[in-house]
Design a protein around this motif. Structure first.
Motif, PDB file in Angstrom:
ATOM      1  N   LYS A  43      41.050 -30.615 -14.156  1.00 49.12           N
ATOM      2  CA  LYS A  43      41.010 -29.156 -14.238  1.00 49.12           C
ATOM      3  C   LYS A  43      41.598 -28.538 -12.981  1.00 49.12           C
ATOM      4  O   LYS A  43      41.731 -29.186 -11.948  1.00 49.12           O
ATOM      5  N   GLN A  44      41.938 -27.255 -13.097  1.00 45.95           N
ATOM      6  CA  GLN A  44      42.456 -26.535 -11.945  1.00 45.95           C
ATOM      7  C   GLN A  44      41.317 -26.145 -11.005  1.00 45.95           C
ATOM      8  O   GLN A  44      40.159 -26.027 -11.414  1.00 45.95           O
ATOM      9  N   ARG A  45      41.672 -25.943  -9.765  1.00 47.67           N
ATOM     10  CA  ARG A  45      40.685 -25.471  -8.798  1.00 47.67           C
ATOM     11  C   ARG A  45      40.222 -24.079  -9.205  1.00 47.67           C
ATOM     12  O   ARG A  45      41.036 -23.232  -9.580  1.00 47.67           O
ATOM     13  N   GLU A  46      38.916 -23.830  -9.109  1.00 50.12           N
ATOM     14  CA  GLU A  46      38.371 -22.547  -9.512  1.00 50.12           C
ATOM     15  C   GLU A  46      37.474 -21.949  -8.444  1.00 50.12           C
ATOM     16  O   GLU A  46      36.870 -22.660  -7.644  1.00 50.12           O
ATOM     17  N   PHE A  47      37.409 -20.642  -8.459  1.00 51.49           N
ATOM     18  CA  PHE A  47      36.580 -19.889  -7.540  1.00 51.49           C
ATOM     19  C   PHE A  47      35.105 -20.114  -7.833  1.00 51.49           C
ATOM     20  O   PHE A  47      34.695 -20.150  -8.995  1.00 51.49           O
ATOM     21  N   VAL A  48      34.306 -20.242  -6.776  1.00 49.63           N
ATOM     22  CA  VAL A  48      32.861 -20.385  -6.925  1.00 49.63           C
ATOM     23  C   VAL A  48      32.131 -19.192  -6.300  1.00 49.63           C
ATOM     24  O   VAL A  48      31.360 -18.515  -6.959  1.00 49.63           O
ATOM     25  N   ALA A  49      32.373 -18.952  -5.027  1.00 50.82           N
ATOM     26  CA  ALA A  49      31.666 -17.878  -4.333  1.00 50.82           C
ATOM     27  C   ALA A  49      32.428 -17.506  -3.077  1.00 50.82           C
ATOM     28  O   ALA A  49      33.192 -18.310  -2.539  1.00 50.82           O
ATOM     29  N   VAL A  50      32.199 -16.265  -2.593  1.00 54.81           N
ATOM     30  CA  VAL A  50      32.845 -15.793  -1.387  1.00 54.81           C
ATOM     31  C   VAL A  50      31.887 -14.881  -0.623  1.00 54.81           C
ATOM     32  O   VAL A  50      31.032 -14.214  -1.229  1.00 54.81           O
ATOM     33  N   VAL A  51      32.024 -14.889   0.701  1.00 53.91           N
ATOM     34  CA  VAL A  51      31.242 -13.983   1.553  1.00 53.91           C
ATOM     35  C   VAL A  51      32.184 -13.385   2.592  1.00 53.91           C
ATOM     36  O   VAL A  51      32.954 -14.102   3.235  1.00 53.91           O
ATOM     37  N   THR A  52      32.141 -12.065   2.723  1.00 52.29           N
ATOM     38  CA  THR A  52      33.015 -11.388   3.668  1.00 52.29           C
ATOM     39  C   THR A  52      32.408 -11.442   5.069  1.00 52.29           C
ATOM     40  O   THR A  52      31.279 -11.879   5.266  1.00 52.29           O
ATOM     41  N   SER A  53      33.170 -10.947   6.021  1.00 43.58           N
ATOM     42  CA  SER A  53      32.700 -10.919   7.401  1.00 43.58           C
ATOM     43  C   SER A  53      31.471 -10.024   7.560  1.00 43.58           C
ATOM     44  O   SER A  53      30.686 -10.196   8.488  1.00 43.58           O
ATOM     45  N   ARG A  54      31.309  -9.061   6.645  1.00 46.74           N
ATOM     46  CA  ARG A  54      30.152  -8.161   6.704  1.00 46.74           C
ATOM     47  C   ARG A  54      28.981  -8.651   5.883  1.00 46.74           C
ATOM     48  O   ARG A  54      27.950  -7.992   5.804  1.00 46.74           O
ATOM     49  N   SER A  56      29.037  -9.317   2.481  1.00 43.82           N
ATOM     50  CA  SER A  56      29.106  -9.047   1.048  1.00 43.82           C
ATOM     51  C   SER A  56      29.481 -10.324   0.308  1.00 43.82           C
ATOM     52  O   SER A  56      30.323 -11.084   0.781  1.00 43.82           O
ATOM     53  N   THR A  57      28.864 -10.516  -0.849  1.00 44.80           N
ATOM     54  CA  THR A  57      29.082 -11.749  -1.594  1.00 44.80           C
ATOM     55  C   THR A  57      29.567 -11.475  -3.008  1.00 44.80           C
ATOM     56  O   THR A  57      29.342 -10.400  -3.568  1.00 44.80           O
ATOM     57  N   ASN A  58      30.208 -12.490  -3.574  1.00 46.11           N
ATOM     58  CA  ASN A  58      30.646 -12.430  -4.959  1.00 46.11           C
ATOM     59  C   ASN A  58      30.604 -13.841  -5.518  1.00 46.11           C
ATOM     60  O   ASN A  58      30.873 -14.813  -4.779  1.00 46.11           O
ATOM     61  N   TYR A  59      30.267 -13.951  -6.800  1.00 44.90           N
ATOM     62  CA  TYR A  59      30.094 -15.264  -7.416  1.00 44.90           C
ATOM     63  C   TYR A  59      30.814 -15.350  -8.745  1.00 44.90           C
ATOM     64  O   TYR A  59      30.961 -14.366  -9.466  1.00 44.90           O
ATOM     65  N   ALA A  60      31.211 -16.559  -9.090  1.00 50.22           N
ATOM     66  CA  ALA A  60      31.694 -16.818 -10.436  1.00 50.22           C
ATOM     67  C   ALA A  60      30.516 -16.673 -11.404  1.00 50.22           C
ATOM     68  O   ALA A  60      29.374 -16.990 -11.052  1.00 50.22           O
ATOM     69  N   ASP A  61      30.817 -16.213 -12.602  1.00 45.75           N
ATOM     70  CA  ASP A  61      29.744 -16.020 -13.589  1.00 45.75           C
ATOM     71  C   ASP A  61      28.974 -17.318 -13.846  1.00 45.75           C
ATOM     72  O   ASP A  61      27.769 -17.294 -14.088  1.00 45.75           O
ATOM     73  N   SER A  62      29.674 -18.425 -13.786  1.00 45.99           N
ATOM     74  CA  SER A  62      29.062 -19.710 -14.124  1.00 45.99           C
ATOM     75  C   SER A  62      27.994 -20.158 -13.121  1.00 45.99           C
ATOM     76  O   SER A  62      27.193 -21.040 -13.432  1.00 45.99           O
ATOM     77  N   VAL A  63      27.987 -19.557 -11.929  1.00 52.04           N
ATOM     78  CA  VAL A  63      27.025 -19.988 -10.906  1.00 52.04           C
ATOM     79  C   VAL A  63      26.071 -18.879 -10.485  1.00 52.04           C
ATOM     80  O   VAL A  63      25.155 -19.123  -9.690  1.00 52.04           O
TER      81      VAL A  63
END
Length: 115
Positions: A43-54, A56-63
Motif C-alpha cells: 500500500k501507499q504511505r498514508e497520513f496518520v496524525a500531525v501536531v503543529t508547533s502550537r 494543534s492536532t489532526n488525525y486520520a479518520d481511521s485512528v
C-alpha cells in the motif's frame, strides 16, 4: 538539516497499546510541524496524525479516538500513543518533520498487530 530517529515499534496483540517516539536532532525543532505516517505492505504511505508547533492536532479518520499525538519541544521529541490496536494498523510507521517547504523523514519503525 534535520535527523529523525523513531523508536517504540514492536509486536502487540489486538486491543493492545504501543507508544512510538521520534527524536529530532539538527535544526530548530519547535518551529516545524511534526507528523506520523504509515505504510502497510503493498500500500501507499498514508497520513496518520500531525501536531503543529502550537500544539494543534489532526488525525486520520481511521485512528481518531484511538491514537494520540503529542510533542515535547524541550526534548525535541514527538510521540504517538496508540491504543485499541487492530490488525489493520500493522505497518511501518514513519516520523515526519515539515518546515519551510521541506519534508524530513525518519527511517521507520515496524508495528505489527497480531495474535
Amino acid at each position: 538539516q534535520v535527523q529523525l530517529v523513531e523508536s517504540g515499534g514492536g509486536l502487540v496483540q489486538p486491543g493492545g497499546s504501543l507508544r512510538l517516539s521520534c527524536t529530532a536532532s539538527g535544526s530548530i525543532f519547535s518551529s516545524g510541524v511534526m507528523g506520523w505516517y504509515r505504510q502497510a505492505p503493498g500500500k501507499q504511505r498514508e497520513f496518520v496524525a500531525v501536531v503543529t508547533s502550537r500544539g494543534s492536532t489532526n488525525y486520520a479518520d481511521s485512528v481518531k479516538g484511538r491514537f494520540t499525538i503529542s510533542r515535547d519541544n524541550a526534548k525535541n521529541t514527538v510521540y504517538l500513543q496508540m491504543t485499541s490496536l487492530k490488525p489493520e494498523d500493522t505497518a511501518v510507521y514513519y516520523c515526519n518533520f515539515y518546515r519551510s517547504g521541506t519534508n524530513y523523514w525518519g527511517q521507520g519503525t515496524q508495528v505489527t498487530v497480531s495474535s
